[in-house]
Write an enzyme that holds these catalytic residues in place. Structure first.
Site, PDB file in Angstrom:
ATOM      1  N   ARG A 237      -6.859 -57.041  18.401  1.00 34.52           N
ATOM      2  CA  ARG A 237      -6.188 -56.370  19.513  1.00 34.52           C
ATOM      3  C   ARG A 237      -4.982 -55.586  19.004  1.00 34.52           C
ATOM      4  O   ARG A 237      -4.250 -56.055  18.137  1.00 34.52           O
ATOM      5  CB  ARG A 237      -5.737 -57.387  20.559  1.00 34.52           C
ATOM      6  CG  ARG A 237      -6.893 -58.082  21.260  1.00 34.52           C
ATOM      7  CD  ARG A 237      -6.422 -59.134  22.238  1.00 34.52           C
ATOM      8  NE  ARG A 237      -5.806 -60.264  21.543  1.00 34.52           N
ATOM      9  CZ  ARG A 237      -5.347 -61.351  22.165  1.00 34.52           C
ATOM     10  NH1 ARG A 237      -5.430 -61.436  23.477  1.00 34.52           N
ATOM     11  NH2 ARG A 237      -4.818 -62.337  21.467  1.00 34.52           N
TER      12      ARG A 237
ATOM     13  N   ASP B 286      -1.395 -53.368  20.157  1.00 41.08           N
ATOM     14  CA  ASP B 286      -0.389 -53.345  21.214  1.00 41.08           C
ATOM     15  C   ASP B 286      -0.283 -51.971  21.864  1.00 41.08           C
ATOM     16  O   ASP B 286      -0.838 -50.984  21.375  1.00 41.08           O
ATOM     17  CB  ASP B 286       0.974 -53.731  20.646  1.00 41.08           C
ATOM     18  CG  ASP B 286       1.039 -55.179  20.204  1.00 41.08           C
ATOM     19  OD1 ASP B 286       0.325 -56.009  20.799  1.00 41.08           O
ATOM     20  OD2 ASP B 286       1.799 -55.480  19.263  1.00 41.08           O
TER      21      ASP B 286
ATOM     22  N   TYR C   5      -3.689 -51.970   8.003  1.00 47.15           N
ATOM     23  CA  TYR C   5      -2.956 -51.039   8.855  1.00 47.15           C
ATOM     24  C   TYR C   5      -2.255 -50.013   7.984  1.00 47.15           C
ATOM     25  O   TYR C   5      -1.883 -50.290   6.839  1.00 47.15           O
ATOM     26  CB  TYR C   5      -1.892 -51.775   9.680  1.00 47.15           C
ATOM     27  CG  TYR C   5      -2.431 -52.610  10.813  1.00 47.15           C
ATOM     28  CD1 TYR C   5      -2.542 -52.094  12.105  1.00 47.15           C
ATOM     29  CD2 TYR C   5      -2.832 -53.930  10.601  1.00 47.15           C
ATOM     30  CE1 TYR C   5      -3.016 -52.867  13.146  1.00 47.15           C
ATOM     31  CE2 TYR C   5      -3.312 -54.711  11.636  1.00 47.15           C
ATOM     32  CZ  TYR C   5      -3.403 -54.166  12.915  1.00 47.15           C
ATOM     33  OH  TYR C   5      -3.875 -54.938  13.945  1.00 47.15           O
TER      34      TYR C   5
ATOM     35  N   ARG D 184       4.999 -54.235  12.273  1.00 51.59           N
ATOM     36  CA  ARG D 184       6.172 -53.517  12.791  1.00 51.59           C
ATOM     37  C   ARG D 184       7.469 -54.240  12.420  1.00 51.59           C
ATOM     38  O   ARG D 184       8.494 -53.586  12.182  1.00 51.59           O
ATOM     39  CB  ARG D 184       6.040 -53.349  14.303  1.00 51.59           C
ATOM     40  CG  ARG D 184       4.917 -52.390  14.713  1.00 51.59           C
ATOM     41  CD  ARG D 184       4.622 -52.471  16.193  1.00 51.59           C
ATOM     42  NE  ARG D 184       5.808 -52.153  16.983  1.00 51.59           N
ATOM     43  CZ  ARG D 184       5.908 -52.400  18.289  1.00 51.59           C
ATOM     44  NH1 ARG D 184       4.896 -52.996  18.926  1.00 51.59           N
ATOM     45  NH2 ARG D 184       6.994 -52.072  18.940  1.00 51.59           N
TER      46      ARG D 184
END
Length: 259
Positions: free
Chosen positions: A49, A51, A109, A196
């Site tokens: 998932r 964000d 990522y 992040r």
């Protein structure tokens, strides 16, 4: 019959991947488009998932159905019912031993960061931004201290639901391309906001606020309050998912702008 799809999406305008009551998730848009092709409700399982505001250059989902459709219908047909910011790239039939989430061996990522005195206009919402000059070499020195299997509690969101904070970070490298920093992360899995949160602290190192060794102190201290604030979602892309070789699935997409 189990079908696996590869897709890409722009996170702008969505409330993240997961289906929401108000229907604002990428999952909501995808399942509605698939239902239009299948003639019945379809529920998908995703590799991971994302964000609100986070993008996917490469996402993988699977679903089960008894409806007989050519694989092209799950690509071109579904795309004809999707909003412009979401596209199915390919479809494959797989065995029931495939699982998009639990079968993933590695995820990756990329954070795309504009390092320039002037904020972005053209790519607003698609890239992160930091106005002060950043030292990529210092950031890479800090990144090297994070490689390996560690307890990443210091970079974990308070609402994270993962059973364990221990993850095996296999790649973390920063490459400068002109005014851009391309920051790549690969691991066996990621905690909520982990990338992040790592970006926020790496940027502080790059800006000279802390030496590279500081990031290892934060990691070992396991105290989220000592690390930097969570960085902007805009520049974050899911880019890489690896499954066992016998499934013969792609691991990434080369068709996006920042490949």
């Amino acid at each position: 019959m189990r079908i696996v799809l590869g897709l890409e999406y722009c996170g702008v305008g969505f409330c993240g991947w997961q289906s929401q009551q108000q229907g604002c998730g990428v999952q909501d848009a995808l399942e509605a488009a698939m239902a239009a092709i299948a003639g019945e409700k379809i529920r998908v399982t995703t590799a991971g998932r994302t964000d609100t505001g986070v993008h996917a250059a490469f996402q993988v989902v699977h679903f089960d159905t008894d409806v007989k459709r050519p694989l092209s219908a799950w690509v071109r047909g579904v795309n004809s019912h999707l909003p412009a910011g979401v596209a199915v790239l390919w479809a494959r039939e797989v065995g029931e031993d495939f699982h998009a989430r639990f079968g993933a061996m590695q995820r990756g990522y990329r954070y795309v960061l504009l390092n320039h005195a002037v904020r972005p206009g053209l790519n607003q919402g698609l890239i992160g931004w930091h106005h002060n000059p950043l030292d990529a070499a210092a950031m890479n020195a800090a990144a090297a201290l994070l490689i390996g299997q560690h307890d990443f509690t210091a970079f974990r969101a308070a609402e994270c639901q993962a059973k364990s904070p221990v993850k095996d970070l296999r790649l973390l490298q920063i490459e400068r391309r002109g005014d851009y920093l391309l920051c790549d992360f690969r691991a066996d899995g990621f905690l909520h906001h982990m990338v992040r949160n790592l970006m926020g602290s790496l940027i502080q190192v790059g800006a000279g606020a802390h030496p590279p060794a500081w990031i290892r102190e934060i990691l070992d201290g396991r105290d989220r309050t000592r690390a930097a604030p969570t960085f902007d979602a805009a520049g974050l892309y899911l880019t890489h998912i690896r499954y066992p070789a016998h499934f013969a699935l792609p691991e990434t997409s080369e068709r996006w702008l920042f490949a």
